[in-house]
Write a protein that holds these residues in place. Sequence first.
Motif, PDB file in Angstrom:
ATOM      1  N   ALA A 143      -6.510  -1.644  13.798  1.00 24.73           N
ATOM      2  CA  ALA A 143      -5.954  -2.857  13.612  1.00 24.73           C
ATOM      3  C   ALA A 143      -7.192  -4.051  13.741  1.00 24.73           C
ATOM      4  O   ALA A 143      -7.474  -4.816  12.751  1.00 24.73           O
ATOM      5  N   MET A 144      -8.227  -3.924  14.638  1.00 23.55           N
ATOM      6  CA  MET A 144      -9.353  -4.614  14.654  1.00 23.55           C
ATOM      7  C   MET A 144     -10.217  -4.228  13.511  1.00 23.55           C
ATOM      8  O   MET A 144     -10.707  -5.261  12.702  1.00 23.55           O
ATOM      9  N   ASP A 145     -10.468  -3.231  13.098  1.00 28.35           N
ATOM     10  CA  ASP A 145     -11.196  -2.817  11.895  1.00 28.35           C
ATOM     11  C   ASP A 145     -10.564  -3.224  10.567  1.00 28.35           C
ATOM     12  O   ASP A 145     -11.582  -3.707   9.657  1.00 28.35           O
ATOM     13  N   ALA A 146      -9.289  -3.185  10.361  1.00 31.59           N
ATOM     14  CA  ALA A 146      -8.760  -3.535   9.245  1.00 31.59           C
ATOM     15  C   ALA A 146      -8.891  -5.193   9.105  1.00 31.59           C
ATOM     16  O   ALA A 146      -9.066  -5.589   8.113  1.00 31.59           O
ATOM     17  N   ALA A 147      -8.323  -5.828  10.038  1.00 31.37           N
ATOM     18  CA  ALA A 147      -8.570  -7.306  10.052  1.00 31.37           C
ATOM     19  C   ALA A 147     -10.061  -7.645   9.995  1.00 31.37           C
ATOM     20  O   ALA A 147     -10.067  -8.890   9.400  1.00 31.37           O
ATOM     21  N   GLY A 148     -10.898  -6.946  10.528  1.00 32.34           N
ATOM     22  CA  GLY A 148     -12.188  -7.352  10.660  1.00 32.34           C
ATOM     23  C   GLY A 148     -12.983  -7.089   9.142  1.00 32.34           C
ATOM     24  O   GLY A 148     -13.807  -7.922   8.664  1.00 32.34           O
ATOM     25  N   ALA A 149     -12.270  -6.423   8.401  1.00 28.15           N
ATOM     26  CA  ALA A 149     -12.932  -5.887   7.132  1.00 28.15           C
ATOM     27  C   ALA A 149     -12.780  -6.787   5.892  1.00 28.15           C
ATOM     28  O   ALA A 149     -13.525  -7.188   5.059  1.00 28.15           O
ATOM     29  N   VAL A 150     -11.339  -7.337   5.922  1.00 33.21           N
ATOM     30  CA  VAL A 150     -10.844  -8.216   4.677  1.00 33.21           C
ATOM     31  C   VAL A 150     -11.657  -9.511   4.647  1.00 33.21           C
ATOM     32  O   VAL A 150     -12.284 -10.038   3.544  1.00 33.21           O
ATOM     33  N   PRO A 151     -11.609 -10.547   5.710  1.00 32.48           N
ATOM     34  CA  PRO A 151     -12.322 -11.586   5.787  1.00 32.48           C
ATOM     35  C   PRO A 151     -13.705 -11.752   5.345  1.00 32.48           C
ATOM     36  O   PRO A 151     -14.358 -12.295   4.515  1.00 32.48           O
ATOM     37  N   ALA A 152     -14.270 -10.660   5.783  1.00 31.03           N
ATOM     38  CA  ALA A 152     -15.723 -10.630   5.627  1.00 31.03           C
ATOM     39  C   ALA A 152     -15.990  -9.946   4.132  1.00 31.03           C
ATOM     40  O   ALA A 152     -17.266 -10.693   3.664  1.00 31.03           O
TER      41      ALA A 152
END
Length: 290
Positions: free
Chosen positions: A214-223
Amino acid sequence: MIVAYGVANLLQSIAAARTSVHHTFDPGLLVRLASQRTYILGLLCQVLGFLLAFLARRDLPLFLVQASVAAGLGVTALLGVLVLKWVLPPAEIGLLALLLVGITALVLAAEPAQSRPLGPAMMIALTVTLVVLAVAGFFAVRLHGALGSVVLGSLAGVGFSAAAIAARPLASEHSVTGYIGNPLLYLLVAHSLLGQLLLGLAMQRGSTTAAVAAMDAAGAVPAAIVGLLVLGDRIYPGREWMAAVGFVVTLASVLGLTRYAEPQHHHATAPGGHPGGRASERTRLRAAGL
């Protein structure tokens, strides 16, 4: 970077399993975790991964670097199976394989380039995001099990994503004075600390794989979006389809991993939380290998 983050996730998971579950947004969790040698080793690995990622962001687009962080999930899962005897269902193993395919496509599509500077509007946006994440985390700690892992892990990912956005232009500084005098440095540190707290809370509530995915998914999109629209991140001409497919496959894989997540730790409850009793304490110690 991938290996360092993978080892860090595993070590911090072990430390989280040995610490009573917190049902409040208590920064004291970081202090309790820091009292464990395992957590300190994991934190050192995470710092190493962070430094390597920081250097990578100087020239590489955020959609590649942030998605590559997700590959650490595969290292964590593999070490968990070998060291902690985790049991990964076949579907989760297949999703980890897809994750590797997606990241490979991103590597082939990314074109190195230095970042554009961030304007005042984006600086304000990063500050507001910090406040919003802290408020959301205050309420999200009430969630339990796999859902708590996913929600808190997602909030941690957004925090780390904001830190990555701040790090991309900051990495272009050429002097110590430039680093210290740049407000992005302090936004980076603040988002990283908040993300660390949220990740620690997430790992206590269920599967480490769920929290990290979940951390990786949420961290990838905005950046990725900010990198392409604001920071000047580039894709090799003719490989836009490869970048799109790789990004979608990567996100689908890490999101899919949360669907199969089952708690792999049993915890006691921190004072003031839900009752756990001596039986749950004994179960927690057995789960921690003590």
